[in-house]
Structure formats: structure tokens, C-alpha cells
Design a protein around this motif. Structure first.
Motif, short mmCIF file in Angstrom:
data_model
loop_
_atom_site.label_atom_id
_atom_site.label_comp_id
_atom_site.label_asym_id
_atom_site.label_seq_id
_atom_site.Cartn_x
_atom_site.Cartn_y
_atom_site.Cartn_z
N ARG A 196 0.35 5.53 -50.79
CA ARG A 196 0.58 5.76 -49.36
C ARG A 196 -0.02 4.64 -48.53
NH1 ARG A 196 -3.02 8.60 -45.82
NH2 ARG A 196 -2.00 9.32 -43.90
N LEU A 240 8.01 9.52 -51.24
CA LEU A 240 7.65 10.00 -49.91
C LEU A 240 7.57 8.89 -48.86
CD1 LEU A 240 4.86 12.57 -50.87
CD2 LEU A 240 7.12 13.11 -49.96
N TYR A 241 7.15 7.68 -49.27
CA TYR A 241 6.81 6.66 -48.29
C TYR A 241 7.66 5.40 -48.33
CZ TYR A 241 2.71 9.53 -47.46
OH TYR A 241 1.89 10.59 -47.15
N LEU A 245 10.21 5.76 -45.36
CA LEU A 245 9.76 6.59 -44.25
C LEU A 245 10.24 5.98 -42.93
CD1 LEU A 245 8.02 9.04 -43.42
CD2 LEU A 245 6.11 7.45 -43.18
N ASP A 289 8.51 8.85 -37.90
CA ASP A 289 8.47 10.16 -38.55
C ASP A 289 7.04 10.57 -38.84
OD1 ASP A 289 11.16 10.26 -38.46
OD2 ASP A 289 11.46 10.54 -40.61
N ASP A 290 6.82 11.86 -38.86
CA ASP A 290 5.50 12.36 -39.22
C ASP A 290 5.20 12.04 -40.68
OD1 ASP A 290 5.04 13.37 -36.73
OD2 ASP A 290 5.84 15.36 -37.20
N ASP A 291 3.93 11.84 -40.95
CA ASP A 291 3.49 11.59 -42.32
C ASP A 291 3.78 12.83 -43.17
OD1 ASP A 291 1.96 11.18 -44.66
OD2 ASP A 291 0.65 9.82 -43.57
N PRO A 292 4.42 12.68 -44.33
CA PRO A 292 4.69 13.85 -45.19
C PRO A 292 3.43 14.64 -45.54
CG PRO A 292 5.92 11.95 -45.96
CD PRO A 292 5.02 11.45 -44.87
N ARG A 336 1.22 15.40 -43.66
CA ARG A 336 0.89 16.25 -42.53
C ARG A 336 1.88 17.41 -42.36
NH1 ARG A 336 -4.08 15.60 -39.81
NH2 ARG A 336 -4.75 13.44 -40.03
N ARG A 337 2.84 17.50 -43.26
CA ARG A 337 3.88 18.52 -43.12
C ARG A 337 3.81 19.55 -44.26
NH1 ARG A 337 7.52 14.01 -42.37
NH2 ARG A 337 8.69 14.69 -44.20
N LEU A 338 2.59 19.91 -44.64
CA LEU A 338 2.41 20.87 -45.73
C LEU A 338 1.90 22.22 -45.24
CD1 LEU A 338 0.76 18.48 -48.36
CD2 LEU A 338 3.17 19.13 -48.17
N SER A 378 -2.01 21.37 -45.06
CA SER A 378 -2.33 20.21 -44.23
C SER A 378 -3.38 20.56 -43.17
CB SER A 378 -1.07 19.68 -43.55
OG SER A 378 -0.18 19.14 -44.49
#
Length: 672
Positions: free
Chosen positions: A446, A538-539, A542, A546-549, A551-553, A557
């Protein structure tokens, strides 16, 4: 050479004094003194390494003799029956290994800081404290007794406080320094308790003497060894390790410590401060080997820390905080390793020092170019910063444990030793360590994508850093890539390997050979590859904005972003609610309403008693008696004065009268 090894910590200590006194008058603000002192200390460390490592290799190849050990001491004061307080040095393989790591990394940090701190108004003060920091760590390393080690331990804490809060004008920096100082002091309570407990049990602070008694199964006075008391002391030491080496749950100070200058972060994370706790356990490893409960404590705390911190690194947006949580995780590996293997623990300490210093200094170069710590403000830097990118990539691959770079060999050794130990703790460290390796690859993938790939998302025009900064990066990249080869798990090479250089006992070295398990290595590499593929998916594409993956858990998160709510626990609940809002007012009330009233009441009672004693005893009693005696004496004297007129005729008449009276008395007596 070992007889003058005291020069290695003395040189940076003297440098700090000279820089404070004369630094502002020098061409480079005193930096040249600091650099020269560390360069000389590093050269002396190399010469000393030849002597010590050579002696240990001779012992391992011949199979006879003992591990190299040289001590020298000066008596300071007696401290009870049969013992004295000494200031002494202990030179062995562990000491020399730490000398090499601390002096080399510190030298690189000193050189790198020329560019990074150029123009800072407190440039000279920075170099003075930086040299003092190095001296404090070297003193800790070379100490031959627990009291002197404790002095070095505390001086390291003071130095880190001064450097973390170097830019104290910013409240966040000042708060971070205070937080680091107070959190580590909490852990230091355990260290002091451990030192006192060992002294009470063995009657000495001398590390060699304590180690010998534990080996013989005795304690002070020749009594049989009380393993329960020994375990208590060593677990108390673990609390000190938890504070200083940022283990769960006292790890919260280390990410905030990134408020200090980035070169300081590199020194703290790679060679000083946080490595002190790991070194302490390694120094006392023969004692821990005799205390299974203390070893199990190390394994559990290390396993929790390495996984917990790896997860936190996934959601950080500050590049330095990603690396900070990475350090916490790697320290967990070291602490857990020392539950099973002396060599595995210190070998990872050694390799990690080089590649983590490289990564922090690389992050400093990136921040210098992007003018931001935030990964959102970076991107596309591989093209404009080729040297920084290439060296940062080497450090990243070493941290990911990609073979054959340094991190692969040291981390693999930990997993092999955990598997060999077996049981609950061995299995825990093996499984969690392998999963932690995959997490490491994921969060560093990342970082690579967000920093170097795509296009630049920040402001300005980033460019490569000056040579004073890129030079140390190149110098550190070499050991980050190759230093792991000094401990290859090849049977024919073992008598000449790192494990032989740093052994504390020939017997231990003979019974704990380094090993390589292809199955374990394959699983670890497979998990690392899975971590890379996840990061790549994931990256790699990207979209900008876009929001960081990570941060989308959902709730996961949230918990990670809140850092498991431990900061709220320590800051909000403990510091504010319990200490500030509850304990502090209670203390004020206790002071004002109880202690002050008691003291005031005692004062009033004392005054009243004094007045009564004065009036009744002194004035009426003692003074009355004395006045009465004086009056009686005066009256008697006045009466006596009548018979002492000085008239001779009167005296003669009185004498005649007396003679007549006596004659009559005697005459009457004769007649009768």
C-alpha cells in the motif's frame, strides 16, 4: 582493544559537551564534531569486533574454551555487607553487536541530518542531544551491572524526550514528548522493581555474578535458587520492556513520537530507545532460560503486539506512522523470539536496525520533497526521486522478508525456533508470526503504490534530496540487502556465523544450532505473496480521490482507526477522568481538608501548649521559685549586714561578751 572499549560511549558523550560549549562558533554548527565522534566510535567498534568475534569463532571451531568476556570496573561505594556499587564495562559478543549497530546507524543519522535540519535555528542543540542520545544507549549496552544499566536506560529516556519534543513550539510535539516520557516511566517502575528483587535475591547488581549463581542453582548465601522469586523479578523486567520497547498495551507513545525530526525517528526505531528493552532481555537471557513463566509472558505479549500493530499499520495515512506501527510489530517478533531463542531475537534486532533506519530516512527524503507526511499528498515519486525510490524499495523488500534479503533470514529463524519450541506459546508465535508477515507485505505494498506509483497528488514540484541525505540511504541499503547472509543456516558455516560471534556460552551455541525448514519458509513466502497480491489488487488502479480500501471495512476500520480505543483508555479514562478529574481533586481535597487541617490543628495545639507551659511552668513555676530564692537571699543578707558593720570596737565587745558567757557556762558545769 577491549581494554579501551570505554572510549566508544565516551566519544559521543564528550562530543555532546564540546558541541554545547563551542558548536555555534564552528563552521557547521558543531555537526562536524558529532559526525567525527561517531565515525571514530564506529571504527573502534569494527576493530573491537575483530577481536571479540575472532575469539568466539576460535572457540566454536575448536569446540573448547568459552565465549569472549572482558570486564573492567571501578568501585564507587559500599552498599551493604560484602558488596559494593561499581561502574564497570562488559565486553562480549552481544555488546559488540550493539556497538556496531548503534554507531553505524547513528553515524548515518548524523550525516543525513546535515541536509534535513539545515537552517534550523536550534541546529547546534539538535546535534548536542543527538550525540548524547547515542552515548546514553552505548552506556546502557556496555554496562556490567544492573545499576549502571539503569542509569543508561533512564538517560536514553531523557534524550528521547528532548528530541521528540525538539520542535516544542507545536503543542502536538510537546504532548508527544510528554506522553512518551510518562508512558515509558510507567514501565520503568517494573524495571526498578526487578532490579531491587534481583539484588535482594542474589545480594549483588553484578550481571555476571547473578548469571553464574543462576547457572549453579543457588542464590545469596548459597541457598537453593527460588525460581518463583526469580520469575517475579524477570516478569517485572518485562513491564520495563513493554514500556521502552513499545509492546502492548504501552505501545501508544511510539506512533505519536513521530512528531520529532525524522532522523530522530530513524535512530529511535532502529538502534536506540525501543531496542533497549529487547537488549535487556537478551542480556539477561540465561536468567530467562531458568524461568519458564517469564518466557511464556514474553511469547504471549510479543505475539499480541506483532499482530495488533500490523493491523493498525494498514489504516495509517501518515507514512511515518505506518513505519512506526511496523516497528512495534517487528519488536513484537523480537520479544516473542527471545522466549525460545537468544540468537533469533538478537539477529532480527540486528537486521531490522539497518532496514528500518533506511525506511525512516527514506520517508524523511519523501517528506522533504512532498512537503507532507500524508500518503494522499504523494504519488508518482519514483520518476523524480530515483535514488530514494530504489533504496526505499530495498528496505521495503527486506522488511517484507523477501529472500534473500536480510529480513527473510532473521524472520525465518524466529518461525523455525517457535515451531521447534512447540506447545501453546510456540504454536501461537508460529501462526501469528506467519500471519503478521502477510500483513507486513500488505501494508508496505500500500505504501509503495500510494507513494511512488501514479501521478503526484500534492503541491509543488518534488525533486531528489541532496547527497547528504541520499548518501546515507545508499550506505544503509547495502546491509539491508546483504547483512542476513552472515547467519546462513548451513552446517559448515555455523562456527563462523552471527550466532557464533554473539554467543554468550559455548555450551548454549552447541545445543542451539541455527536451522532452516523449507516447509516453514515456503508457507511464510506463500503468505507474503498473498499479501502482495491483495495489495496489488486493492491499490494498483485506485482512482484518484477514492477512499482508501482499508477505510471501507465497516466496524473493523472504525476499531483500527480508533487504535483499539487504547488512546482513549489511557488519555480520556486514565489521564483525564481518573487522574485529572478524580484523583487530582481528591488529592487537593485530601491536602486541603485533611492534611492541611491536621497540620494546622497540630500547630495550634503546639502554640497553646507552649503558651500554657510559658505561663504556668515557666512564669509561675520556675520563675516564681527563682524569684523567691532571690528575695530570701536578699532578706537574709540584709539581716546579716547588721552584724557585719565593720566597727572593730563592736566586734571586740561581742567577743568579750561571748567569752564571759562561755566562762559562766563552764563554771556552772564544774560546780554541778
Amino acid at each position: 582493544m577491549s581494554s579501551v572499549a570505554w572510549l566508544i560511549p565516551a566519544l559521543p558523550a564528550a562530543s555532546a559537551v564540546v558541541i554545547v560549549a563551542l558548536g555555534r562558533k564552528m563552521p557547521v554548527g558543531g555537526a562536524e564534531i558529532g559526525i567525527l565522534s561517531l565515525a571514530t566510535a564506529f571504527v573502534l567498534s569494527l576493530v573491537l569486533a575483530v577481536e571479540v568475534f575472532g575469539a568466539n569463532v576460535a572457540a566454536t571451531t575448536s569446540g573448547v574454551g568459552e565465549a569472549f568476556l572482558h570486564t573492567a570496573r571501578v568501585e564507587l561505594a559500599p552498599i551493604g555487607a560484602g558488596d559494593s556499587l561499581f561502574a564497570g564495562i562488559r565486553i562480549d559478543g552481544l555488546t559488540v553487536m550493539m556497538f556496531l549497530l548503534v554507531t553505524f546507524v547513528s553515524l548515518m543519522v548524523h550525516v543525513y541530518s546535515l541536509g534535513y535540519l539545515h537552517g534550523d535555528e536550534r541546529f547546534t542543540w539538535y546535534y548536542a542531544v543527538l550525540s548524547f542520545f547515542s552515548a546514553a544507549m552505548l552506556l546502557l549496552v556496555v554496562s556490567d551491572n544492573l545499576m549502571l544499566l539503569l542509569v543508561g536506560w533512564e538517560l536514553v529516556g531523557v534524550s528521547s524526550f528532548l528530541l521528540i519534543g525538539f520542535w516544542w513550539e507545536l503543542k502536538a510535539n510537546s504532548d508527544a514528548a510528554i506522553k512518551a516520557f510518562l508512558t515509558t516511566k510507567l514501565g520503568d517502575v517494573g524495571l526498578v522493581v526487578g532490579v531491587v528483587a534481583l539484588w535482594g535475591q542474589f545480594g549483588t547488581f553484578d550481571i555476571a555474578a547473578i548469571t553464574a549463581m543462576v547457572g549453579d542453582g543457588v542464590q545469596a548465601g548459597g541457598a537453593p535458587l527460588d525460581t518463583g522469586l526469580l520469575s517475579f523479578a524477570l516478569i517485572a523486567f518485562v513491564l520495563g520492556v513493554v514500556g521502552k520497547s513499545a509492546q502492548f498495551p504501552l505501545h501508544t507513545w511510539l506512533p505519536d513520537a513521530m512528531a520529532g525530526p525524522t532522523p530522530v525517528s530513524a535512530l529511535i526505531h532502529a538502534a536506540t530507545m525501543v531496542t533497549a528493552g529487547v537488549f535487556l532481555v537478551a542480556r539477561l537471557y540465561p536468567l530467562y532460560s531458568a524461568a519458564p513463566a517469564a518466557q511464556a509472558t514474553l511469547a504471549v505479549i510479543g505475539a499480541i503486539t506483532l499482530l495488533m500493530a500490523g493491523l493498525l499499520a494498514l489504516v495509517q495515512e501518515d507514512i511515518k506512522k505506518v513505519l512506526a506501527y511496523s516497528t512495534v510489530s517487528q519488536l513484537g517478533y523480537m520479544v516473542a523470539a527471545l522466549a525460545f531463542s537468544y540468537t533469533a531475537g538478537i539477529f532480527h534486532l540486528f537486521t531490522h536496525g539497518f532496514f528500518k533506519a533506511l525506511l525512516f530516512l527514506g520517508a524523511g527524503s519523501i517528506i522533504h520533497a512532498a512537503h507532507s507526511n500524508n500518503l494522499r499528498d504523494m504519488g508518482g515519486l519514483a520518476k523524480v526521486m530515483p535514488t530514494t525510490f530504489a533504496t526505499f524499495l530495498v528496505g521495503t523488500l527486506a522488511l517484507m522478508a523477501v529472500p534473500p534479503l536480510a529480513g527473510f533470514w532473521s524472520k525465518d529463524e524466529i518461525l523455525v525456533e517457535a515451531a521447534a519450541a512447540g506447545g501453546y506459546t510456540g504454536s501461537l508465535v508460529l501462526v501469528v508470526g506467519a500471519l503478521g508477515g502477510a500483513l507486513t507485505v500488505l501494508y508496505m505494498t500500500r505504501v509503495l503504490y500510494l507513494t511512488f506509483a501514479g501521478s503526484f497528488r500534492g503541491e509543488g514540484h518534488p525533486h531528489e534530496s541532496p547527497r547528504s541525505m541520499t548518501g546515507p540511504l545508499v550506505a544503509l541499503a547495502v546491509p539491508a540487502a546483504l547483512i542476513g547472509l552472515v547467519n546462513l543456516p548451513v552446517e559448515a558455516f555455523q562456527p563462523y556465523a552471527f550466532s557464533a560471534w554473539t554467543m554468550f556460552s559455548l555450551e548454549y551455541w552447541q545445543t542451539h544450532p541455527i536451522a532452516f525448514e523449507p516447509a516453514i519458509a515456503a508457507v511464510a513466502v506463500g503468505l507474503a505473496l498473498a499479501g502482495f497480491l491483495a495489495g496489488w489488487a486493492l491499490y494498483r488502479a485506485l482512482p484518484l480521490g477514492d477512499d482508501d480500501p482499508a477505510r471501507r471495512l465497516g466496524p473493523v476500520s472504525t476499531v483500527l482507526a480508533e487504535k483499539y480505543y487504547l488512546d482513549r483508555l489511557w488519555t480520556d479514562l486514565v489521564t483525564r477522568t481518573i487522574v485529572r478529574d478524580t484523583a487530582a481533586p481528591a488529592a487537593v481535597t485530601l491536602n486541603d481538608e485533611v492534611i492541611d487541617r491536621a497540620v494546622a490543628g497540630a500547630g495550634r495545639a503546639t502554640v497553646a501548649t507552649g503558651r500554657r507551659v510559658y505561663d504556668d511552668v515557666d512564669q509561675r513555676g520556675i520563675d516564681g521559685v527563682l524569684h523567691g530564692l532571690a528575695t530570701s537571699t536578699w532578706w537574709s543578707g540584709a539581716r546579716l549586714r547588721l552584724s557585719q558593720s565593720g566597727n572593730v570596737q563592736l566586734y571586740a565587745g561581742a567577743m568579750l561578751t561571748g567569752v564571759v558567757v562561755l566562762a559562766i557556762v563552764f563554771a556552772v558545769g564544774e560546780v554541778s
